[in-house]
Design a protein around this motif. Sequence first.
Motif, short mmCIF file in Angstrom:
data_model
loop_
_atom_site.label_atom_id
_atom_site.label_comp_id
_atom_site.label_asym_id
_atom_site.label_seq_id
_atom_site.Cartn_x
_atom_site.Cartn_y
_atom_site.Cartn_z
N VAL A 171 -64.97 11.04 38.75
CA VAL A 171 -63.57 10.59 38.74
C VAL A 171 -62.64 11.79 38.87
CG1 VAL A 171 -61.79 9.46 37.37
CG2 VAL A 171 -64.10 8.51 37.41
N LEU A 172 -62.92 12.85 38.10
CA LEU A 172 -62.10 14.06 38.18
C LEU A 172 -62.17 14.69 39.57
CD1 LEU A 172 -63.01 15.71 34.75
CD2 LEU A 172 -60.81 14.70 35.38
N THR A 178 -58.33 14.18 46.27
CA THR A 178 -57.14 13.47 46.77
C THR A 178 -55.95 14.42 46.78
OG1 THR A 178 -57.97 11.35 45.93
CG2 THR A 178 -55.60 11.52 46.36
N ALA A 179 -55.83 15.21 45.72
CA ALA A 179 -54.75 16.21 45.68
C ALA A 179 -54.96 17.29 46.74
CB ALA A 179 -54.68 16.83 44.29
N ALA A 191 -51.68 25.73 42.90
CA ALA A 191 -52.21 26.07 41.58
C ALA A 191 -52.65 24.82 40.83
CB ALA A 191 -51.16 26.83 40.77
N GLU A 192 -51.88 23.75 40.96
CA GLU A 192 -52.24 22.50 40.30
C GLU A 192 -53.53 21.92 40.86
OE1 GLU A 192 -50.28 18.06 39.41
OE2 GLU A 192 -49.08 19.67 40.29
N THR A 193 -53.66 21.96 42.18
CA THR A 193 -54.88 21.45 42.81
C THR A 193 -56.08 22.31 42.43
OG1 THR A 193 -53.63 20.58 44.67
CG2 THR A 193 -55.98 20.93 45.01
N ARG A 194 -55.91 23.61 42.43
CA ARG A 194 -57.01 24.51 42.05
C ARG A 194 -57.46 24.24 40.61
NH1 ARG A 194 -54.46 28.91 42.68
NH2 ARG A 194 -53.96 29.28 40.49
N ALA A 195 -56.51 24.04 39.72
CA ALA A 195 -56.86 23.76 38.33
C ALA A 195 -57.61 22.44 38.20
CB ALA A 195 -55.59 23.73 37.48
N ALA A 196 -57.20 21.43 38.99
CA ALA A 196 -57.89 20.14 38.96
C ALA A 196 -59.32 20.28 39.46
CB ALA A 196 -57.13 19.12 39.79
N LEU A 197 -59.53 21.08 40.49
CA LEU A 197 -60.89 21.29 41.01
C LEU A 197 -61.76 22.03 40.00
CD1 LEU A 197 -59.91 22.25 44.66
CD2 LEU A 197 -61.27 20.24 44.00
N ILE A 198 -61.19 22.99 39.34
CA ILE A 198 -61.96 23.74 38.32
C ILE A 198 -62.33 22.83 37.16
CG2 ILE A 198 -61.80 25.60 36.61
CD1 ILE A 198 -60.12 27.16 38.68
N ARG A 199 -61.41 21.95 36.75
CA ARG A 199 -61.73 21.00 35.67
C ARG A 199 -62.88 20.09 36.09
NH1 ARG A 199 -56.09 20.80 35.05
NH2 ARG A 199 -55.93 18.93 36.33
N ALA A 200 -62.85 19.63 37.34
CA ALA A 200 -63.92 18.75 37.81
C ALA A 200 -65.25 19.48 37.84
CB ALA A 200 -63.58 18.21 39.20
N ALA A 201 -65.27 20.69 38.40
CA ALA A 201 -66.52 21.45 38.48
C ALA A 201 -67.06 21.75 37.09
CB ALA A 201 -66.28 22.75 39.26
N GLU A 221 -70.33 19.92 45.61
CA GLU A 221 -69.07 19.81 46.34
C GLU A 221 -67.90 20.32 45.51
OE1 GLU A 221 -70.85 15.69 47.44
OE2 GLU A 221 -71.55 17.37 46.20
N ALA A 222 -67.93 20.06 44.20
CA ALA A 222 -66.83 20.51 43.35
C ALA A 222 -66.71 22.03 43.39
CB ALA A 222 -67.06 20.03 41.91
N TRP A 223 -67.83 22.74 43.28
CA TRP A 223 -67.79 24.19 43.32
C TRP A 223 -67.43 24.71 44.70
CZ3 TRP A 223 -66.67 26.91 39.44
CH2 TRP A 223 -67.08 26.53 38.16
N LEU A 224 -67.84 23.99 45.75
CA LEU A 224 -67.44 24.39 47.10
C LEU A 224 -65.92 24.39 47.23
CD1 LEU A 224 -68.11 24.87 50.19
CD2 LEU A 224 -67.80 22.39 50.42
N PHE A 225 -65.27 23.34 46.76
CA PHE A 225 -63.82 23.26 46.90
C PHE A 225 -63.11 24.22 45.95
CE2 PHE A 225 -64.75 19.48 49.35
CZ PHE A 225 -63.75 19.49 50.31
N VAL A 226 -63.72 24.51 44.80
CA VAL A 226 -63.15 25.58 43.96
C VAL A 226 -63.14 26.89 44.75
CG1 VAL A 226 -63.53 27.01 41.91
CG2 VAL A 226 -63.75 24.53 41.75
N GLY A 227 -64.25 27.16 45.42
CA GLY A 227 -64.32 28.37 46.22
C GLY A 227 -63.28 28.40 47.32
#
Length: 267
Positions: A171-172, A178-179, A191-201, A221-227
């Motif tokens: 869900v995260l 989406t963001a 910055a907000e999107t990056r923080a959301a991706l880090i929370r998900a990963a 995939e979560a860590w890919l998008f964090v990168g």
Amino acid sequence: MRRPTDSRRDRGRRHACGGWRAAGLAALALCAPGARGATPEELADVATQADYAFFTEDRRAVSRLVANLGAFRESSDPLELYSYALAEFRRLQLAARNHDETEAESSGSACLAALDKRAATTPGDAEGLALEAACAGYLAELGGLRRLTAGRKRDASLAAARALAPANPRVLLTRALTAWFGRGTSAAARAETRAALIRAASAFDAIAAAAPGEPTWGGAEAWLFVGRALEQDADLVGARSAYERALLIAPDFAVARRRLGSLSSRR
């Protein structure tokens, strides 16, 4: 993730309902509607094959898998419907990456149809809603008339999933993606999107290993998008670490390996 090897049980159950080896076991649920339900191990095998095809960008393999899951598409079992939807989701992702809108729309529609059918028997299911939001989200990114209808489906499914399980990692991740796809260009939005991706990963890292048949997709995939987010912000050390974490989860993840290689060339 390494290519699944054929165990003696697997060799016995794969047969000529599609691309699987002929073994004459036509009563298995993967190929015979109305037969016994798939076991958790068989469901896990389907997910493994779908993920491996996605990570290795093997469109033919995921298309064969989808074709082999005809009984799942017609099933009334929520777990089999989820497995079918996941295979179609992986096919959708690869089609979208290759700009094949026809196949992407076909897979996305099939994914949503299976999950709608599942919802009729399993209402209030956060995992199904998260996958539904992910499928609809990819469809929305195709643009055109799909953007409006699929975007509404994505937003409604995601809102329902968040109400049920706000800390669920898939869900995260779906919310964060989406963001990502709809993000603004300002530093604050990034910055907000990056923080959301880090929370998900991080949420994926915190959960215990899934039991056979339970959803497992999303961590790599979560860590890919964090990168990717860190790379956009010129944090190349952080991006390298994120891509390496994605590869720890899925060693065959071609996109993560390419992006890691591109960072090495920028030294």
